[in-house]
Design an enzyme around this catalytic site. Structure first.
Site, PDB file in Angstrom:
ATOM      1  N   ASP A  57       0.828  -1.210   0.000  1.00  0.00           N
ATOM      2  CA  ASP A  57       0.000   0.000   0.000  1.00  0.00           C
ATOM      3  C   ASP A  57       0.861   1.257   0.000  1.00  0.00           C
ATOM      4  O   ASP A  57       1.980   1.253   0.513  1.00  0.00           O
ATOM      5  CB  ASP A  57      -0.914  -0.023   1.244  1.00  0.00           C
ATOM      6  N   GLY A  58       0.325   2.323  -0.575  1.00  0.00           N
ATOM      7  CA  GLY A  58       0.996   3.627  -0.524  1.00  0.00           C
ATOM      8  C   GLY A  58       1.578   4.111  -1.849  1.00  0.00           C
ATOM      9  O   GLY A  58       2.279   5.120  -1.876  1.00  0.00           O
TER      10      GLY A  58
ATOM     11  N   HIS B 253       2.595   3.120  -8.957  1.00  0.00           N
ATOM     12  CA  HIS B 253       2.403   1.684  -9.223  1.00  0.00           C
ATOM     13  C   HIS B 253       3.614   1.133  -9.980  1.00  0.00           C
ATOM     14  O   HIS B 253       4.082   0.027  -9.702  1.00  0.00           O
ATOM     15  CB  HIS B 253       1.127   1.445 -10.037  1.00  0.00           C
TER      16      HIS B 253
ATOM     17  N   ARG C 130      -5.138  -1.798   8.769  1.00  0.00           N
ATOM     18  CA  ARG C 130      -6.351  -2.589   8.544  1.00  0.00           C
ATOM     19  C   ARG C 130      -6.038  -3.694   7.546  1.00  0.00           C
ATOM     20  O   ARG C 130      -5.037  -3.649   6.842  1.00  0.00           O
ATOM     21  CB  ARG C 130      -7.494  -1.703   8.033  1.00  0.00           C
TER      22      ARG C 130
ATOM     23  N   LEU D 191      10.927 -20.810  -4.531  1.00  0.00           N
ATOM     24  CA  LEU D 191       9.980 -19.873  -3.907  1.00  0.00           C
ATOM     25  C   LEU D 191       8.663 -19.933  -4.675  1.00  0.00           C
ATOM     26  O   LEU D 191       8.658 -19.992  -5.901  1.00  0.00           O
ATOM     27  CB  LEU D 191      10.529 -18.435  -3.995  1.00  0.00           C
TER      28      LEU D 191
ATOM     29  N   SER E 114      -8.250  -4.574   5.070  1.00  0.00           N
ATOM     30  CA  SER E 114      -8.878  -4.274   3.774  1.00  0.00           C
ATOM     31  C   SER E 114      -9.343  -5.544   3.053  1.00  0.00           C
ATOM     32  O   SER E 114      -9.071  -5.728   1.857  1.00  0.00           O
ATOM     33  CB  SER E 114      -7.930  -3.460   2.884  1.00  0.00           C
TER      34      SER E 114
ATOM     35  N   ARG F  78       1.869  -4.825   6.307  1.00  0.00           N
ATOM     36  CA  ARG F  78       1.170  -3.803   5.525  1.00  0.00           C
ATOM     37  C   ARG F  78       2.012  -2.540   5.540  1.00  0.00           C
ATOM     38  O   ARG F  78       2.419  -2.074   6.600  1.00  0.00           O
ATOM     39  CB  ARG F  78      -0.228  -3.491   6.060  1.00  0.00           C
TER      40      ARG F  78
ATOM     41  N   TRP G 177     -11.752  -2.556  -7.986  1.00  0.00           N
ATOM     42  CA  TRP G 177     -12.463  -2.369  -9.262  1.00  0.00           C
ATOM     43  C   TRP G 177     -13.254  -1.059  -9.237  1.00  0.00           C
ATOM     44  O   TRP G 177     -13.617  -0.527 -10.281  1.00  0.00           O
ATOM     45  CB  TRP G 177     -13.425  -3.528  -9.553  1.00  0.00           C
TER      46      TRP G 177
ATOM     47  N   GLU H 202       1.241 -13.273  12.339  1.00  0.00           N
ATOM     48  CA  GLU H 202       1.855 -12.126  13.024  1.00  0.00           C
ATOM     49  C   GLU H 202       1.699 -10.923  12.096  1.00  0.00           C
ATOM     50  O   GLU H 202       1.934 -11.035  10.897  1.00  0.00           O
ATOM     51  CB  GLU H 202       3.351 -12.388  13.267  1.00  0.00           C
TER      52      GLU H 202
ATOM     53  N   SER I 130      -7.509  -5.609  -5.038  1.00  0.00           N
ATOM     54  CA  SER I 130      -8.631  -6.188  -4.291  1.00  0.00           C
ATOM     55  C   SER I 130      -9.911  -6.143  -5.132  1.00  0.00           C
ATOM     56  O   SER I 130      -9.997  -5.403  -6.122  1.00  0.00           O
ATOM     57  CB  SER I 130      -8.848  -5.410  -2.989  1.00  0.00           C
TER      58      SER I 130
HETATM   59  C1  IPE Z   1      -5.560  -2.657  -0.094  1.00  0.00           C
HETATM   60  O1  IPE Z   1      -5.183  -1.352  -0.359  1.00  0.00           O
HETATM   61  C2  IPE Z   1      -5.565  -3.465  -1.349  1.00  0.00           C
HETATM   62  C3  IPE Z   1      -4.270  -3.711  -1.950  1.00  0.00           C
HETATM   63  C4  IPE Z   1      -3.108  -3.351  -1.456  1.00  0.00           C
HETATM   64  C5  IPE Z   1      -4.301  -4.423  -3.181  1.00  0.00           C
HETATM   65  P1  IPE Z   1      -6.261  -0.198  -0.574  1.00  0.00           P
HETATM   66  O2  IPE Z   1      -5.475   1.055  -0.704  1.00  0.00           O
HETATM   67  O3  IPE Z   1      -7.149  -0.543  -1.699  1.00  0.00           O
HETATM   68  O4  IPE Z   1      -7.084  -0.268   0.771  1.00  0.00           O
HETATM   69  P2  IPE Z   1      -7.881   0.824   1.589  1.00  0.00           P
HETATM   70  O5  IPE Z   1      -8.778   1.543   0.625  1.00  0.00           O
HETATM   71  O6  IPE Z   1      -6.869   1.739   2.194  1.00  0.00           O
HETATM   72  O7  IPE Z   1      -8.616   0.037   2.619  1.00  0.00           O
HETATM   73  C1  IPE Z   2      -1.511   0.221  -3.406  1.00  0.00           C
HETATM   74  O1  IPE Z   2      -1.321   1.594  -3.434  1.00  0.00           O
HETATM   75  C2  IPE Z   2      -1.800  -0.372  -4.774  1.00  0.00           C
HETATM   76  C3  IPE Z   2      -3.168  -0.864  -4.940  1.00  0.00           C
HETATM   77  C4  IPE Z   2      -4.085  -0.890  -4.014  1.00  0.00           C
HETATM   78  C5  IPE Z   2      -3.531  -1.358  -6.241  1.00  0.00           C
HETATM   79  P1  IPE Z   2      -2.530   2.612  -3.467  1.00  0.00           P
HETATM   80  O2  IPE Z   2      -2.895   2.857  -4.897  1.00  0.00           O
HETATM   81  O3  IPE Z   2      -3.636   2.146  -2.610  1.00  0.00           O
HETATM   82  O4  IPE Z   2      -1.839   3.904  -2.856  1.00  0.00           O
HETATM   83  P2  IPE Z   2      -2.450   4.924  -1.799  1.00  0.00           P
HETATM   84  O5  IPE Z   2      -2.967   4.123  -0.646  1.00  0.00           O
HETATM   85  O6  IPE Z   2      -3.536   5.659  -2.509  1.00  0.00           O
HETATM   86  O7  IPE Z   2      -1.301   5.791  -1.425  1.00  0.00           O
HETATM   87 MG    MG Z   3      -4.055   2.391  -0.631  1.00  0.00          MG
END
Ligand code: IPE
Ligand code: IPE
Ligand code: MG
Length: 240
Positions: free
Chosen positions: A16-17, A33, A193, A127, A195, A187, A65, A206, A61
């Protein structure tokens, strides 16, 4: 290399991020990305080096979509491009590549490439790299329950046996059948969370929450996570 006493068999990451990483630099979200793919490569290499047997990554996730069509398209195109580019690396390094999720929602072209990568790497044993694509934990449990119900309907003579199903047997209806539950779920980006990730399979995982944004999560961060894991005391409800 291995200064770790206790290497987890299965490490799973909620990546995430990416969007925030791009925004901090005044770039489009897609740039985050793209940079995130480099982290996938780095963590995969680190997993092989440390002897982790399963690395799984939450890449998209069911809820994702609902993002703008342009971002969904960019993400799917990036998955396609990355799989094309990485296949030779998987073959050279003994990596078995697996995609799990609601495959029907992915395009034919992407599905064909996934099948090809999965078939060609099926015999690799160093792996197992699992990509969760169009996945959600509730969807997984529901599809398992439907498969199970269908079996009872189609084989009423087996109903008694099926109704005495235990947790281990039910787990085999989940898409993760054959893959051990994650020992550690990481995470990135400071969110705390799940998600809708591996709800059933995370029962005794863990958790490690890192503030680092996914495109900055590289070998050193992966190593720190393994180090933190090696200090955890897993009791499974018992007294030690
Ligand atoms: C969770 O990240 C899904 C993936 C990393 C693929 P999101 O950015 O979609 O989750 P929320 O919206 O913060 O819960
Ligand atoms: C995770 O990064 C990638 C996916 C969920 C596909 P995000 O796209 O959710 O990035 P933030 O959370 O908006 O920074
Ligand atoms: Mg995100």
């Amino acid at each position: 290399m291995n200064e770790l006493e206790n290497v987890p068999v299965h490490v799973s990451i909620i990546m995430d991020g990416n969007g925030r990483w791009a925004r901090e630099r005044g770039l489009e979200r897609a740039a985050g990305h793209i940079e995130g793919v480099e982290s996938v490569r780095a963590c995969t290499e680190a997993a092989v080096e440390y002897g982790v047997r399963y690395l799984s990554l939450y890449a998209f996730s069911e809820e994702n979509w609902g993002r703008p069509q342009e971002e969904v398209n960019a993400l799917m195109a990036l998955m396609f491009k990355s799989m094309m580019a990485e296949l030779s690396n998987f073959l050279e390094n003994g990596i078995r590549f697996v995609v799990l999720g609601h495959r029907e929602r992915l395009g034919d072209e992407l599905n064909a490439l996934i099948d090809d990568c999965m078939e060609k790497t099926a015999g690799n044993t160093t792996l197992t790299l699992v990509i969760f694509l169009s996945y959600s934990g509730k969807w997984d449990i529901l599809q398992a329950a439907k498969k199970y119900a269908r079996e009872i309907l189609e084989h009423p003579e087996k109903a008694d046996g099926l109704l005495s199903i235990d947790e281990e047997a039910f787990g085999r209806y989940l898409v993760t059948d054959g893959i051990p539950d994650p020992d550690m779920i990481i995470r990135t980006s400071g969110e705390m969370r799940l998600s809708n990730y591996l709800l059933w399979q995370s029962a005794y995982s863990e958790f490690l929450f890192s503030d680092v944004l996914w495109p900055d999560f590289r070998k050193e961060e992966f190593r720190s996570a393994l180090l933190a894991y090696s200090k955890r005391d897993r009791r499974y409800g018992k007294v030690k």
